[in-house]
Scaffold this motif. Structure first.
Motif, PDB file in Angstrom:
ATOM      1  N   ASP A 205      40.922  52.261  64.796  1.00 52.21           N
ATOM      2  CA  ASP A 205      42.309  51.801  64.845  1.00 52.21           C
ATOM      3  C   ASP A 205      43.081  52.225  63.609  1.00 52.21           C
ATOM      4  O   ASP A 205      44.301  52.426  63.668  1.00 52.21           O
ATOM      5  CB  ASP A 205      42.346  50.274  64.973  1.00 52.21           C
ATOM      6  CG  ASP A 205      41.904  49.803  66.351  1.00 52.21           C
ATOM      7  OD1 ASP A 205      41.944  50.614  67.302  1.00 52.21           O
ATOM      8  OD2 ASP A 205      41.486  48.621  66.471  1.00 52.21           O
ATOM      9  N   SER A 210      46.288  55.659  64.424  1.00 55.68           N
ATOM     10  CA  SER A 210      47.437  55.296  63.583  1.00 55.68           C
ATOM     11  C   SER A 210      47.973  56.578  62.935  1.00 55.68           C
ATOM     12  O   SER A 210      47.329  57.631  63.011  1.00 55.68           O
ATOM     13  CB  SER A 210      47.020  54.290  62.510  1.00 55.68           C
ATOM     14  OG  SER A 210      46.318  54.935  61.463  1.00 55.68           O
ATOM     15  N   LYS A 300      35.259  53.758  69.956  1.00 59.95           N
ATOM     16  CA  LYS A 300      35.652  52.374  70.221  1.00 59.95           C
ATOM     17  C   LYS A 300      35.109  51.939  71.573  1.00 59.95           C
ATOM     18  O   LYS A 300      34.824  52.770  72.436  1.00 59.95           O
ATOM     19  CB  LYS A 300      37.182  52.251  70.197  1.00 59.95           C
ATOM     20  CG  LYS A 300      37.696  50.835  70.157  1.00 59.95           C
ATOM     21  CD  LYS A 300      39.220  50.814  69.996  1.00 59.95           C
ATOM     22  CE  LYS A 300      39.733  49.381  69.942  1.00 59.95           C
ATOM     23  NZ  LYS A 300      41.209  49.320  69.766  1.00 59.95           N
TER      24      LYS A 300
END
Length: 413
Positions: A205, A210, A300
């Protein structure tokens, strides 16, 4: 008349003398006995032993130990000397039995034992047999060698802990590598793998989904906008193997058409691949790069819903070309009911990613894919007709990272 005094008397004198002559020897015997007793008493007094130095009766001094083979000197256990209790010889050289009997007899003691070799001593009142004193207990030291299972678990956990320390020192790429190695370590427990997945997801993340670009990251990089660039053209020209919308996402662009020459944006390199774990109702996303041990890089995890009665087919799949749809129209294959695009009742939600089988057990199957759902409560359950359901935000991300013809999906028990 003859007076009595003139009468001839019996020879009493003679008899009397005879009588005296016989008694006198008896009187003399008594006197002789008395004299003998006196002599014996004097002899005993003369020979009676004394407790201290000279005087009558000392006949001879007490003999030191070793002067007579018949009378060894008694030695105390502590090394002290005690006078011999052997009979004292008289003037004739004979031992006086009276002296021995007049003195209380003491039992002969054994020779002393040196202090360093002192034998254990028992109380004579409780036992007549010496019992050895048990040796002092030896303090045991626990073995420092860990059990194999503990050593294996500790090794993986130590790697996870080291990754956390590395991340705290602002080295997320190195921490990600450590966690990915821990995840793939065959010694890792399920709990340790869960820790690794959670931490890897947080890192993703931060450095994958990002705008942040970290030096040394093999998944992401920085690109400078050229004249005429559009996001879709950048994806194609750079061979990124992702959907152009992923670039819009990671750069947080509200209008992807507003690019400036010289502007630096983040790009993400694909393709990405998915593994669906049916028993865990989990989809794991992987990048197309490896860690320092050669393991495929985990990105993830996402929760999924599966087909009722275990109907989601296991095996190897690939994202079918020209199959990805946004806001699709759908027809229920069981009832024939139709759902038009943008219908809020459409069971497959806003995204559809079609799959085609790539192994013998899946090549003959069709109609399966990944999609969204209007029933969030079905995630983690078997409620679909065989497809893989994801929540709306998760299927949107899958739509952007899984590309047609390149991304693979493997479904495992």
């Amino acid at each position: 008349m003859v007076l009595p005094s003139q009468t001839a008397r019996p020879n009493t004198f003679a008899g009397s003398r005879f009588t005296l002559a016989r008694r006198r020897p008896r009187r003399g015997g008594k006197l002789l006995g008395v004299a003998l007793l006196g002599v014996l008493a004097a002899l005993l007094w003369w020979m009676w032993p004394k407790s201290s130095g000279g005087g009558p009766g000392d006949g001879a001094e007490l003999q030191p130990a070793g002067t007579s083979p018949l009378s060894p000197r008694m030695t105390l256990a502590d090394g002290g000397n005690k006078p011999s209790l052997d009979p004292i010889p008289d003037r004739t050289g004979r031992a006086s039995l009276d002296s021995a009997s007049a003195t209380e007899k003491t039992p002969e003691a054994k020779p002393a034992i040196p202090a360093s070799d002192q034998a254990p001593v028992n109380d004579p009142a409780t036992s007549g047999t010496a019992k050895p004193i048990p040796p002092a207990p030896v303090e045991s030291t626990p073995s420092s060698a860990p059990q194999p299972a503990i050593e294996q678990t500790s090794a993986v956990q130590a790697l996870i802990d080291s990754a956390a320390e590395t991340l705290a020192r602002n080295r997320p790429v190195d921490a990600r590598d450590m966690l990915n190695r821990a995840l793939h370590d065959p010694r890792a427990s399920e709990g340790e793998r869960r820790q690794a997945r959670v931490q890897l997801g947080k890192i993703a993340d931060t450095i994958t989904f990002s705008p942040l670009v970290v030096p040394g990251d093999a998944v992401c990089a920085t690109y400078e906008i050229q004249s005429g660039d559009r996001l879709v053209s950048i994806v194609n020209e750079q061979g990124l193997k992702v959907d152009w919308r992923l670039l819009q996402r990671v750069n947080q662009m509200s209008d992807p058409g507003r690019l400036r020459v010289g502007q630096k944006i983040k790009i993400v390199r694909g393709p990405f691949h998915a593994v669906v774990d049916k028993s865990a109702f989990r989809l794991d996303l992987y990048a197309n790069v490896a860690d320092s041990d050669g393991n495929r890089l985990f990105i993830k995890s996402f929760d999924v819903g599966l087909g009722e009665y275990g109907s989601t087919p296991e095996g190897s799949w690939r994202v079918r070309p020209a199959s990805k749809l946004m806001d699709p129209r759908w027809v229920n294959p069981r009832t024939g009911e139709q759902f038009e695009a943008s219908d809020p009742k459409n069971p497959i939600g806003e995204r559809w990613i079609g799959l085609e089988g790539t192994d013998p057990q899946t090549q003959t199957l069709s109609g399966y894919g990944l999609h969204g759902t209007i029933e969030p409560e079905s995630i983690g359950k078997e409620m679909s007709m065989g497809c893989i359901r994801l929540l709306a935000p998760d299927i949107e991300l899958m739509y952007e990272v899984l590309v047609e013809g390149d991304s693979t999906v493997r479904i495992v028990p």
